[in-house]
Write an enzyme that holds these catalytic residues in place. Sequence first.
Site, PDB file in Angstrom:
ATOM      1  N   PRO A  86      84.093  18.175  58.732  1.00 57.48           N
ATOM      2  CA  PRO A  86      82.917  19.036  58.993  1.00 57.48           C
ATOM      3  C   PRO A  86      82.160  18.590  60.231  1.00 57.48           C
ATOM      4  CG  PRO A  86      82.608  17.708  57.006  1.00 57.48           C
ATOM      5  CD  PRO A  86      84.011  17.477  57.452  1.00 57.48           C
ATOM      6  N   GLU A 113      84.857  11.063  50.160  1.00 62.70           N
ATOM      7  CA  GLU A 113      83.796  10.910  51.173  1.00 62.70           C
ATOM      8  C   GLU A 113      84.347  11.045  52.595  1.00 62.70           C
ATOM      9  OE1 GLU A 113      80.704  10.853  50.844  1.00 62.70           O
ATOM     10  OE2 GLU A 113      80.364  10.336  48.748  1.00 62.70           O
ATOM     11  N   ARG A 151     101.113  31.708  63.542  1.00 65.74           N
ATOM     12  CA  ARG A 151     101.066  33.084  64.056  1.00 65.74           C
ATOM     13  C   ARG A 151     101.430  33.158  65.533  1.00 65.74           C
ATOM     14  NH1 ARG A 151      98.959  36.725  61.080  1.00 65.74           N
ATOM     15  NH2 ARG A 151      98.300  38.053  62.802  1.00 65.74           N
ATOM     16  N   ASP A 166      95.312  41.239  67.312  1.00 68.31           N
ATOM     17  CA  ASP A 166      94.418  40.662  66.312  1.00 68.31           C
ATOM     18  C   ASP A 166      93.072  40.307  66.921  1.00 68.31           C
ATOM     19  OD1 ASP A 166      96.055  40.789  64.125  1.00 68.31           O
ATOM     20  OD2 ASP A 166      97.020  38.859  64.546  1.00 68.31           O
TER      21      ASP A 166
HETATM   22  C1  LIG Z   1      83.820  16.041  51.057  1.00 68.46           C
HETATM   23  S1  LIG Z   1      84.511  16.048  52.668  1.00 68.46           S
HETATM   24  C2  LIG Z   1      83.708  14.667  53.408  1.00 68.46           C
HETATM   25  C3  LIG Z   1      82.443  15.041  54.045  1.00 68.46           C
HETATM   26  C4  LIG Z   1      81.791  13.904  54.800  1.00 68.46           C
HETATM   27  N1  LIG Z   1      81.251  12.931  53.916  1.00 68.46           N
HETATM   28  C5  LIG Z   1      80.674  14.503  55.657  1.00 68.46           C
HETATM   29  O1  LIG Z   1      79.639  14.820  55.104  1.00 68.46           O
HETATM   30  O2  LIG Z   1      80.894  14.706  56.879  1.00 68.46           O
HETATM   31  C6  LIG Z   1      86.154  15.506  52.439  1.00 68.46           C
HETATM   32  C7  LIG Z   1      87.125  15.974  53.470  1.00 68.46           C
HETATM   33  O3  LIG Z   1      87.232  17.382  53.471  1.00 68.46           O
HETATM   34  C8  LIG Z   1      87.539  17.853  54.765  1.00 68.46           C
HETATM   35  N2  LIG Z   1      86.506  18.852  55.126  1.00 68.46           N
HETATM   36  C9  LIG Z   1      85.422  19.160  54.409  1.00 68.46           C
HETATM   37  N3  LIG Z   1      84.708  20.127  54.979  1.00 68.46           N
HETATM   38  C10 LIG Z   1      85.352  20.472  56.095  1.00 68.46           C
HETATM   39  C11 LIG Z   1      85.108  21.421  57.125  1.00 68.46           C
HETATM   40  N4  LIG Z   1      84.035  22.200  57.122  1.00 68.46           N
HETATM   41  N5  LIG Z   1      85.995  21.502  58.136  1.00 68.46           N
HETATM   42  C12 LIG Z   1      87.072  20.712  58.178  1.00 68.46           C
HETATM   43  N6  LIG Z   1      87.347  19.787  57.238  1.00 68.46           N
HETATM   44  C13 LIG Z   1      86.508  19.658  56.198  1.00 68.46           C
HETATM   45  C14 LIG Z   1      87.573  16.637  55.679  1.00 68.46           C
HETATM   46  O4  LIG Z   1      88.920  16.269  55.884  1.00 68.46           O
HETATM   47  C15 LIG Z   1      86.821  15.592  54.893  1.00 68.46           C
HETATM   48  O5  LIG Z   1      87.233  14.297  55.187  1.00 68.46           O
END
Ligand SMILES: C[S@@+](CC[C@H](N)C(=O)[O-])C[C@H]1O[C@@H](n2cnc3c(N)ncnc32)[C@H](O)[C@@H]1O
Length: 416
Positions: A86, A113, A151, A166
Site C-alpha cells: 500500500p 504486517e 493482456r 480498452d
Molecule cells: C496488511 S498488508 C500490510 C500493510 C502494512 N502494514 C502497511 O500498513 O503499509 C499485507 C500485505 O498486503 C499487500 N497489500 C495490502 N494492501 C495493498 C495495496 N493497497 N496495494 C498493494 N499491496 C497491498 C502487501 O503485500 C502487504 O505487505
Amino acid sequence: MRLSIVTAFPDLIRQYLGCSVLGRGVASGKLDVRVVDLRDHSQGDYRQVDDYSFGGGGMVLMAEPLARAVESLSGEGKPFVVYPSPQGVPLHQELVEDLSRVDHVVLVCGHYEGVDERFVRRFVDLEVSLGDFVLTGGELPAMALVDALARLVPGVVGRGEAVVNDSFYRGFLDHPHFTRPAAWRDDVVPEVLAGGDHGAIEEWRRREGVRRTLARRPDVLARAGLLPYLKHGIYVLQVHHPVRDERGEATVASVAAGELRDMARTCRTYGVRRFLVADPLPAQRDLAKRLQVHGAQGDGAARERGEALGLLKLFPRISRAAAWVREKEKADPLLVATSARPLQGAQHWLGLKRRFLEEDRPVVLVFGAGGGLHDEALRDCEGMLLPVRGGSPDGYNHLSGVGAVAVVLDRFLGWR
Ligand SMILES: C[S@@+](CC[C@H](N)C(=O)[O-])C[C@H]1O[C@@H](n2cnc3c(N)ncnc32)[C@H](O)[C@@H]1O
C-alpha cells in the site's frame, strides 16, 4: 516476458492462473508464469517464513526465506523485483506497459504486517500499490499485475477483444458494451449497434468513449493522442502575414525552405491532415511550390520528405485557408492561435484538448512566423494556447517555429 510470484500461499495463485483467459495463456505457453512457494526456501523443520514484529505487533515475513526465493530465480541475470505494497507508487496503465517490456519480473507477496524492511532495501526495485486501501496480503495485487501484464502479451487476449480499445490504453475510457438479448426488461440496446452499419457503429463508439472520458476522467487525457477520437482532422497553419516585426508592426515573413520542410515532417509524424501556409506574396508561394516539387524527387529519405511536403497547401490569407478547411470538412473549423507571449484569454493545452473533443470540429493550430502572430491575425482565431513553458517561470518564451509545432502537436496528438 517471464513472471515469477513468490508467495506463502501458492494455491491461491495457482487456482487463478488455471482459469479463463490467463488459464488459456498459460496452457498455450504464451504466458510464462512461475509460482514459487516461500516455504520451500525456509530454514528448519517447521518451514517457518514469518515471525513477530520487533517492538510488538503482528507477524512479518522474514527476510532470509524471501531473499533465498528471489536468489533461486536469479540464474539468468537479475530479475526486476516488484513488491506490491500500500506504500508503493499507484499502479496505472503506463506502469503496466513499462513492466511488460522487462525480461523477468518477480512479484513478492507480503502478508500479515508486511515483509522485513531489510529485504525490501536489498532486493526490491519497485513497490506498487493497488490503491489507498489495505488488503490482507499481496496475492491479489500480484494477480492483478499478472492479469494486466498478460493482456499485453500478444495472443493472450483473443483477437475480438482488441486491448488497444480498452480503457486507458490510448488515454481514453472504453465505450459501453451490450450483449444479447437486444431488449432486456424493457431496456433496449442503442439502435445503431443492432444495425449492420460498421461506420455508424464506430462513430457511436468513438463518441461514447469521448463522452465518458470527458465526464468521468478528464485527467487521463494528458496522455491521450486525440487523432482516433476526433471526427474531423487537425491542421497546422503557418502564417507569414500579418506577423510582428521588431516594433510590433504588421509585416510579411519570408519563406524559409528548411523550416517548411521540417514542419511538414513533424505534421506527417503526427497525422496532421494538411500543413497550410498563408502568404500574400505570389513569389513566396511559388518558392514554396517549387520546394514541394523538388522535395519529392529522389528515393529513401527524399521520398519521405516529399510525402511530408505533399501535405503543404498554400493560401494568400488566413481566411482563405479557413474557408478551404470549412469546405473540405463540411464543418466550421476552430482556429487556435499559438504565441510566445501570454495572450489575453489563452488556455492551458489540457483545457484545449478537452475543448477539441467537446466541440468536435476541425481544428487549425495557427503558428506565426518571424516575430509571431500580429493582433490582426488573432482576430481570425477563436482559441488561444498559452506559450510553451520550459524551465524559466516568466511568461515569455520564444521557441523556433519548428520547435513550437513539434511540442504543441505532441501534446495534442502524441500517444504515450
Ligand atoms: C496488511 S498488508 C500490510 C500493510 C502494512 N502494514 C502497511 O500498513 O503499509 C499485507 C500485505 O498486503 C499487500 N497489500 C495490502 N494492501 C495493498 C495495496 N493497497 N496495494 C498493494 N499491496 C497491498 C502487501 O503485500 C502487504 O505487505
